[in-house]
Enzyme design. Sequence first.
Site, PDB file in Angstrom:
ATOM      1  N   TYR A  92      -0.956 -10.003   0.529  1.00 37.11           N
ATOM      2  CA  TYR A  92       0.003  -9.349   1.397  1.00 37.11           C
ATOM      3  C   TYR A  92       0.219 -10.197   2.802  1.00 37.11           C
ATOM      4  O   TYR A  92      -0.873 -10.478   3.231  1.00 37.11           O
ATOM      5  CB  TYR A  92       0.186  -7.989   1.400  1.00 37.11           C
ATOM      6  N   TYR A 115       0.706  -1.141  -0.115  1.00 38.56           N
ATOM      7  CA  TYR A 115       0.060   0.111   0.020  1.00 38.56           C
ATOM      8  C   TYR A 115       0.816   1.135  -0.030  1.00 38.56           C
ATOM      9  O   TYR A 115       1.841   1.204   0.700  1.00 38.56           O
ATOM     10  CB  TYR A 115      -0.876  -0.228   1.216  1.00 38.56           C
ATOM     11  N   ARG A 130      -3.454 -11.861   3.629  1.00 35.15           N
ATOM     12  CA  ARG A 130      -4.796 -11.190   3.068  1.00 35.15           C
ATOM     13  C   ARG A 130      -4.835 -11.996   1.737  1.00 35.15           C
ATOM     14  O   ARG A 130      -4.074 -11.586   0.603  1.00 35.15           O
ATOM     15  CB  ARG A 130      -4.855  -9.984   2.948  1.00 35.15           C
ATOM     16  N   HIS A 132     -10.825  -2.486  -1.442  1.00 35.62           N
ATOM     17  CA  HIS A 132     -11.637  -1.926  -0.487  1.00 35.62           C
ATOM     18  C   HIS A 132     -12.677  -1.146  -1.033  1.00 35.62           C
ATOM     19  O   HIS A 132     -12.166  -0.256  -2.043  1.00 35.62           O
ATOM     20  CB  HIS A 132     -11.064  -1.269   0.547  1.00 35.62           C
ATOM     21  N   HIS A 158      -7.716  -8.141  -2.341  1.00 29.29           N
ATOM     22  CA  HIS A 158      -8.733  -7.620  -2.259  1.00 29.29           C
ATOM     23  C   HIS A 158      -8.775  -5.932  -2.765  1.00 29.29           C
ATOM     24  O   HIS A 158      -7.803  -5.288  -2.705  1.00 29.29           O
ATOM     25  CB  HIS A 158      -9.221  -7.846  -0.929  1.00 29.29           C
TER      26      HIS A 158
END
Lengths: 206, 242
Positions: B147, B108, B157, B162, B160
């Site tokens: 990640y 991120y 995870r 959000h 995905h």
Amino acid sequence: MVQKLEYLKETPSQTAGPYVHIGLAPGAAGFDIYERELGQDIAGPNAKGERIRIEGLVIDGTGSPVKDVLLEAWQANADGIYPHPEVDGDVEEGFRGWGRVITNFETGEWGFDTVKPGCVPGRNGSTQAPHINLWIVARGINVGLNTRIYFDDEAEANAKDPIINMIEWENRRATLIAKRGERDGQVVYRFDVYLQGESETVFFDI
Amino acid sequence: MPLKGEFYQRDREWHPPAYTHDYKTSVARSPQKSLISLDQTVSEITGPRFGHSDIAALDNDLIYNYAGEGQSAIGERIILHGRVLDENARPVPNTLVEAWQANAGGRYRHKKDTYLAPIDPNFGGCGRTLTDENGYYFFRTVKPGAYPWRNWVNSWRPAHIHLSIFGTGFTQRLITQCYFEGDPLLGKCPIVKTIPTQEGRDSLVAALDMNATIPLDTIAYKFDIVLRGRRSTLFENRLEGN
């Protein structure tokens, strides 16, 4: 057997996660991408009424501030009008009634500037005391939490507020009431949110 | 225009509960007392509105909205598209949909993310759009990578995106995560598993949509979003159905 209902199921909620700022407040995440971030100015320059600031912490069950929380506020203007097509009456130009509130990542302190809302209609002809609706999301919060900010200098209106009065446990009602103070000539209300524990804030299923 | 009716009650057995032991962060952040059920008022039935002046043309194109001149984000090019509907299966037009995600390496762009996968200099990782008059929306982006995260010692995870959606009333406000068909990490994720039923979990998995794929260019996934539905009439005194 009976007939089948045709309703769809609501999409299930998932946590906003630790990086919610990237999507909803990228400046806080550390980068500029949009010409305009949304929710930075709730009341706009033309709003009538008293200019106020509201500050607080969101505190977890260990007593620690939640530093990665994001809050959204939704409120009426000083005349008690929400800027929405189903509501009669107009608001001042630039009054959005909605804002996004980010914490300081080091301390967890959050705050926002707005105007104090007026009373708004309640159900069945009642009147609701001035309040700001708050929606709280963060890592570890699976479904966004809804609560309300009322004001301690509105004791008379608060005493008649149908939502406050609906809360069976009278000792929990104070968790919804922001405390008025002053700093450098500006009105600052304090509103700490407790996610758990003795003084757990009242959260609503709306 | 007079106020229309209340929104249908949120099915709390369908959504994740606040306290989910295996998603450890929820343990200290979950209210322990019951939520207080509130009959909706104008404060809940109304909500913020957004228009095209709030967003810019490239905001829904994550491949280019942070890229340098002549550059583009690295990764598998995808279209994520679908409709925002309510529980009555009616489209929700002109509503704001915001998206954020990791880059193709699972990193991120956030000052708090220290994962060793590199930042992509041409990828910001956020986008936003308004649904059209039929409730339709789309984003162009790259497929995010899986990640690791600190839950168990070895937790990953699934890929995905959000998503944040408004609807017309503050009661409809929703944040969720969109997953991808065929991801082997889906069954192992404590956040996915906060949703009580397999049916609910499956409803967050976007389907590979070959019909929406652009040949030799971009692959597509379909993800419909359902917000709370609404009674057609406001019953002030007695809350009867319709």
